[in-house]
Design an enzyme around this catalytic site. Structure first.
Site, PDB file in Angstrom:
ATOM      1  N   SER A 154      36.967  33.835  83.238  1.00 33.00           N
ATOM      2  CA  SER A 154      38.008  33.881  81.970  1.00 33.00           C
ATOM      3  C   SER A 154      37.083  34.537  80.871  1.00 33.00           C
ATOM      4  O   SER A 154      35.718  34.246  80.901  1.00 33.00           O
ATOM      5  CB  SER A 154      38.586  32.676  81.609  1.00 33.00           C
ATOM      6  OG  SER A 154      39.116  32.582  80.293  1.00 33.00           O
ATOM      7  N   TYR A 167      38.711  23.922  80.043  1.00 31.69           N
ATOM      8  CA  TYR A 167      38.902  25.290  80.692  1.00 31.69           C
ATOM      9  C   TYR A 167      38.052  26.187  80.525  1.00 31.69           C
ATOM     10  O   TYR A 167      37.292  26.627  81.418  1.00 31.69           O
ATOM     11  CB  TYR A 167      40.041  25.825  80.162  1.00 31.69           C
ATOM     12  CG  TYR A 167      40.561  27.013  80.701  1.00 31.69           C
ATOM     13  CD1 TYR A 167      41.468  27.075  82.050  1.00 31.69           C
ATOM     14  CD2 TYR A 167      40.303  28.051  80.182  1.00 31.69           C
ATOM     15  CE1 TYR A 167      42.001  28.187  82.663  1.00 31.69           C
ATOM     16  CE2 TYR A 167      40.588  29.476  80.802  1.00 31.69           C
ATOM     17  CZ  TYR A 167      41.262  29.566  82.031  1.00 31.69           C
ATOM     18  OH  TYR A 167      41.631  30.738  82.421  1.00 31.69           O
TER      19      TYR A 167
END
Ligand code: NDP
Length: 251
Positions: A154, A167
């Protein structure tokens, strides 16, 4: 450039490829796309109904028959992964590709208030499960003539950002797992290349949860970002390992 990559229609013919989180979002589209290019896809995921739907779509499109593999990455133990490996060993004797795609967002909140239980859940699904599954699959990947492992990263796995908590940290750690595995597999005994891929903002449930106020039409559908997913999975990326990729060109 990879943006203009045109995969051969039979790019993945005869290959056995596992996709985690194959029931929804990017994972579903990657599974369909790999099957469309000739692969037998192992659909790993949590919600069986979703996996069955993907299986049916692959079947009705006339692609190679898929394999459904229900597994909850939150609770799966090393013994569960060993069972998965045994089954693949018996039925196929090898694994040609592994797309680590399943993931959860957790909470978007400052570290000061981040719930420790949520932290552990995110780390389990986004990181520890990747390690356990990879560990179990290494002998099968080694048994392939030409195998590829893709880890999903990401933008917050490359530059931390406020409120992205576990995350972001899990994606940074995924990059570390990728680099460590790539270095270990980079010898003549192993035929596996190992890379990471950041899909970039993509129109899925997770994106909607992260940015509920955003117009979903702003972001490409998963179908539009498959070029790099195919390039890294197929033989055209032979020899490329330990690298970090982006599925969307930054403009
Ligand atoms: P979705 O939420 O749409 O899909 C996530 C998938 O992971 C689902 O199939 C889900 O299965 C599966 N999954 C979640 N928890 C578990 C579990 N415990 N066990 C097994 N499977 C599980 O997300 P996206 O498609 O958007 O994301 C795919 C990947 O791309 C993720 O790694 C995400 O972090 C990454 N990413 C996505 C971006 C985006 O903009 N969409 C941007 C950057 C990275 P089920 O539906 O059954 O729960």
């Amino acid at each position: 450039t990879i943006e203009n990559y045109e995969p051969a229609s039979n790019l993945l013919e005869g290959r056995l490829i596992m996709v985690t989180g194959a029931g929804d979002g990017i994972g579903k589209t990657a599974a369909m796309s790999y099957a469309a290019h000739g692969a037998t896809v192992i659909l790993l995921g949590k919600t069986i109904k979703k996996l069955e739907k993907v299986y049916d779509e692959i079947e009705s499109a006339g692609y190679p028959e898929a394999v459904i593999l229900p597994l909850d990455l939150q609770g799966a133990t090393a013994a569960d992964y060993a069972t998965v490996a045994e089954r693949i060993e018996e039925d196929f004797g090898r694994l040609d590709g592994l797309l680590h795609n399943a993931g959860i967002l957790g909470d978007l909140t400052p570290l000061e208030h981040y719930d420790p239980e949520t932290w552990n859940k995110v780390m389990q699904v986004n990181l520890t499960a990747e390690f356990l599954l990879t560990q179990a699959m290494i002998p099968l990947l080694r048994a392939s003539q030409d195998s590829s492992v893709i880890f999903t990263s990401s933008s917050v796995g490359r530059k931390g950002r406020a409120h992205w908590g576990a995350y972001a940290v899990s994606k940074f750690a995924t990059e570390g797992l990728m680099e460590t595995l790539a270095d270990e597999m980079d010898d003549k005994r192993n035929n596996a290349r190992v890379n990471s891929l950041n899909p970039g903002a993509t129109r899925t449930y997770m994106r909607h949860m992260a940015y509920p106020a955003e117009d979903p039409g702003r972001n490409p559908k998963p179908e539009a970002i498959m070029g790099t997913y195919l390039y890294l999975m197929g033989p055209d990326s032979r020899g490329i390992t330990g690298e970090k990729f982006d599925a969307q060109v930054k403009r």
